[in-house]
Enzyme design. Structure first.
Site, PDB file in Angstrom:
ATOM      1  N   TYR A 143     -63.855  23.955 -22.394  1.00 48.24           N
ATOM      2  CA  TYR A 143     -62.452  23.551 -22.171  1.00 48.24           C
ATOM      3  C   TYR A 143     -62.434  22.029 -22.002  1.00 48.24           C
ATOM      4  O   TYR A 143     -62.816  21.513 -20.952  1.00 48.24           O
ATOM      5  CB  TYR A 143     -61.902  24.272 -20.941  1.00 48.24           C
ATOM      6  CG  TYR A 143     -60.450  23.971 -20.590  1.00 48.24           C
ATOM      7  CD1 TYR A 143     -59.600  23.261 -21.437  1.00 48.24           C
ATOM      8  CD2 TYR A 143     -59.914  24.428 -19.389  1.00 48.24           C
ATOM      9  CE1 TYR A 143     -58.275  23.013 -21.099  1.00 48.24           C
ATOM     10  CE2 TYR A 143     -58.585  24.177 -19.040  1.00 48.24           C
ATOM     11  CZ  TYR A 143     -57.779  23.463 -19.900  1.00 48.24           C
ATOM     12  OH  TYR A 143     -56.468  23.211 -19.552  1.00 48.24           O
ATOM     13  N   THR A 188     -57.859  20.207 -25.951  1.00 49.57           N
ATOM     14  CA  THR A 188     -56.562  19.740 -25.455  1.00 49.57           C
ATOM     15  C   THR A 188     -56.601  18.214 -25.414  1.00 49.57           C
ATOM     16  O   THR A 188     -56.838  17.590 -24.377  1.00 49.57           O
ATOM     17  CB  THR A 188     -56.251  20.341 -24.072  1.00 49.57           C
ATOM     18  OG1 THR A 188     -56.413  21.770 -24.147  1.00 49.57           O
ATOM     19  CG2 THR A 188     -54.810  20.039 -23.658  1.00 49.57           C
ATOM     20  N   SER A 208     -49.524  27.013 -22.769  1.00 48.72           N
ATOM     21  CA  SER A 208     -48.647  27.510 -21.709  1.00 48.72           C
ATOM     22  C   SER A 208     -47.292  27.972 -22.234  1.00 48.72           C
ATOM     23  O   SER A 208     -46.751  28.974 -21.767  1.00 48.72           O
ATOM     24  CB  SER A 208     -48.428  26.409 -20.666  1.00 48.72           C
ATOM     25  OG  SER A 208     -47.769  25.292 -21.251  1.00 48.72           O
ATOM     26  N   SER A 212     -55.418  25.924 -16.521  1.00 45.31           N
ATOM     27  CA  SER A 212     -54.514  24.991 -15.819  1.00 45.31           C
ATOM     28  C   SER A 212     -53.168  25.649 -15.568  1.00 45.31           C
ATOM     29  O   SER A 212     -52.607  25.552 -14.471  1.00 45.31           O
ATOM     30  CB  SER A 212     -54.287  23.735 -16.666  1.00 45.31           C
ATOM     31  OG  SER A 212     -55.504  23.203 -17.114  1.00 45.31           O
ATOM     32  N   LYS A 268     -61.754  24.675 -26.569  1.00 43.83           N
ATOM     33  CA  LYS A 268     -60.295  24.535 -26.418  1.00 43.83           C
ATOM     34  C   LYS A 268     -60.064  23.037 -26.353  1.00 43.83           C
ATOM     35  O   LYS A 268     -60.427  22.379 -25.372  1.00 43.83           O
ATOM     36  CB  LYS A 268     -59.845  25.232 -25.138  1.00 43.83           C
ATOM     37  CG  LYS A 268     -58.416  24.949 -24.707  1.00 43.83           C
ATOM     38  CD  LYS A 268     -58.021  25.967 -23.638  1.00 43.83           C
ATOM     39  CE  LYS A 268     -56.944  25.548 -22.666  1.00 43.83           C
ATOM     40  NZ  LYS A 268     -55.845  24.780 -23.159  1.00 43.83           N
TER      41      LYS A 268
END
Ligand code: MN9
Length: 289
Positions: free
Chosen positions: A133, A163, A204, A44, A161
């Site tokens: 993800y 998130t 990020s 992303s 991952k």
């Protein structure tokens, strides 16, 4: 494959083309200054879903060329165009990426059988490992424990991952799968992820705040969660200000202020508002970014 991974920012010029020299600088900053253990490429943060297949391949090329074997490399190849995902997966595998990752297919309400088939197809066609993800806030896809059982039954699915902010589900997942790799996906919740026993983090803000995030991980590994929480407070003071100004725009502006050519964001994302540059300069100064 454990440790701190940067979700790599990709510098673009005004036409939306990748700035190769800038990308090399961003990679070097992550390895040499932020001292991360690996790079998560075309996620992303890399504005992946705004890019052409050729641009995605070009990025895989340049990052591998610049990073070599200095750090681990994960290639995010997910796409609701499964042929594209397979093509990119083969490409990154050929370049020597350590693992693939793919976002859950989104937009259409795919059944779990369809989602599972998507992962099985990418794995079978590429022969590489896969990291799921999971980012339900952006995809609308939440994976249940039974569905993780089905996905994880393939040995090539080495991890996820994660998130999300469901820490009950994360704790259950950790308990059930001690040997799969679980990466914390929200940088502002790293300390909670560590407390839940994640193996690493992918995010990020590690492009600019890797050293502080590393400290959080180290303190947690020493069971010093009190002090880790103090550092998380600091990190979150930074993240809060970045989110207020626009996440990817501001991360890039921080690097630009520091003399690293992180370029601009790609349309339809808006550009950083130049009248706010002094706020970024202040942020860099206040937190020694
Ligand atoms: O993948 C990133 N997620 C997105 C990880 O960009 C959607 C995070 O690192 C966030 O940018 C960060 C700020 O919310 O935690």
């Amino acid at each position: 494959m454990k440790g701190l991974f940067t979700a790599l920012l990709i510098p673009f010029d005004e036409e939306g083309d990748v700035k190769e020299a800038g990308l090399r600088q961003v990679v070097r900053n992550n390895i040499d200054v932020q001292k991360v253990d690996g790079l998560y490429v075309n996620g992303s943060t890399g504005e992946n879903f705004l890019l052409s297949t050729d641009q995605k391949k070009f990025i895989f090329d340049i990052v591998k060329d610049e990073a070599g074997d200095e750090v681990k490399l994960i290639a995010q190849v997910g796409s609701i165009n499964l042929e594209e995902a397979v093509e990119l997966g083969k490409y990154a595998t050929g370049l020597g990426y350590d693992s693939l990752s793919a976002v859950t297919p989104f937009y259409y309400p795919f059944s779990f059988e369809e989602i599972r088939d998507y992962y099985e197809t990418i794995i079978a066609e590429t022969g590489n490992n896969m990291i799921i993800y999971a980012i339900p806030a952006l995809t609308g896809v939440s994976i249940s424990m039974e569905q993780f059982d089905a996905l994880f039954s393939n040995d090539k699915v080495i991890g996820v991952k994660y998130t999300d902010n469901d820490f009950f589900a994360l704790e259950r997942l950790r308990r059930r799968y001690p040997d799969k790799l679980i990466y914390s996906g929200f940088d502002e919740m790293l300390v909670y992820g560590m407390l839940s026993g994640v193996d690493g983090a992918i995010g990020s803000t590690y492009n600019v705040n890797g050293r502080r995030s590393r400290r959080i991980m180290e303190l947690c590994e020493q069971n010093n969660f009190i002090e880790a929480f103090e550092v998380q407070h600091e990190a979150n003071d930074v993240i809060e200000r970045i989110l207020e100004l626009g996440i990817y725009q501001t991360l890039k502006e921080i690097l630009n202020v520091k003399g690293i050519d992180a370029g601009t964001t790609k349309k339809p994302l808006s550009k950083f508002d130049p009248s706010k540059r002094h706020k970024v300069e202040q942020l860099v100064k206040d937190f020694e970014l």
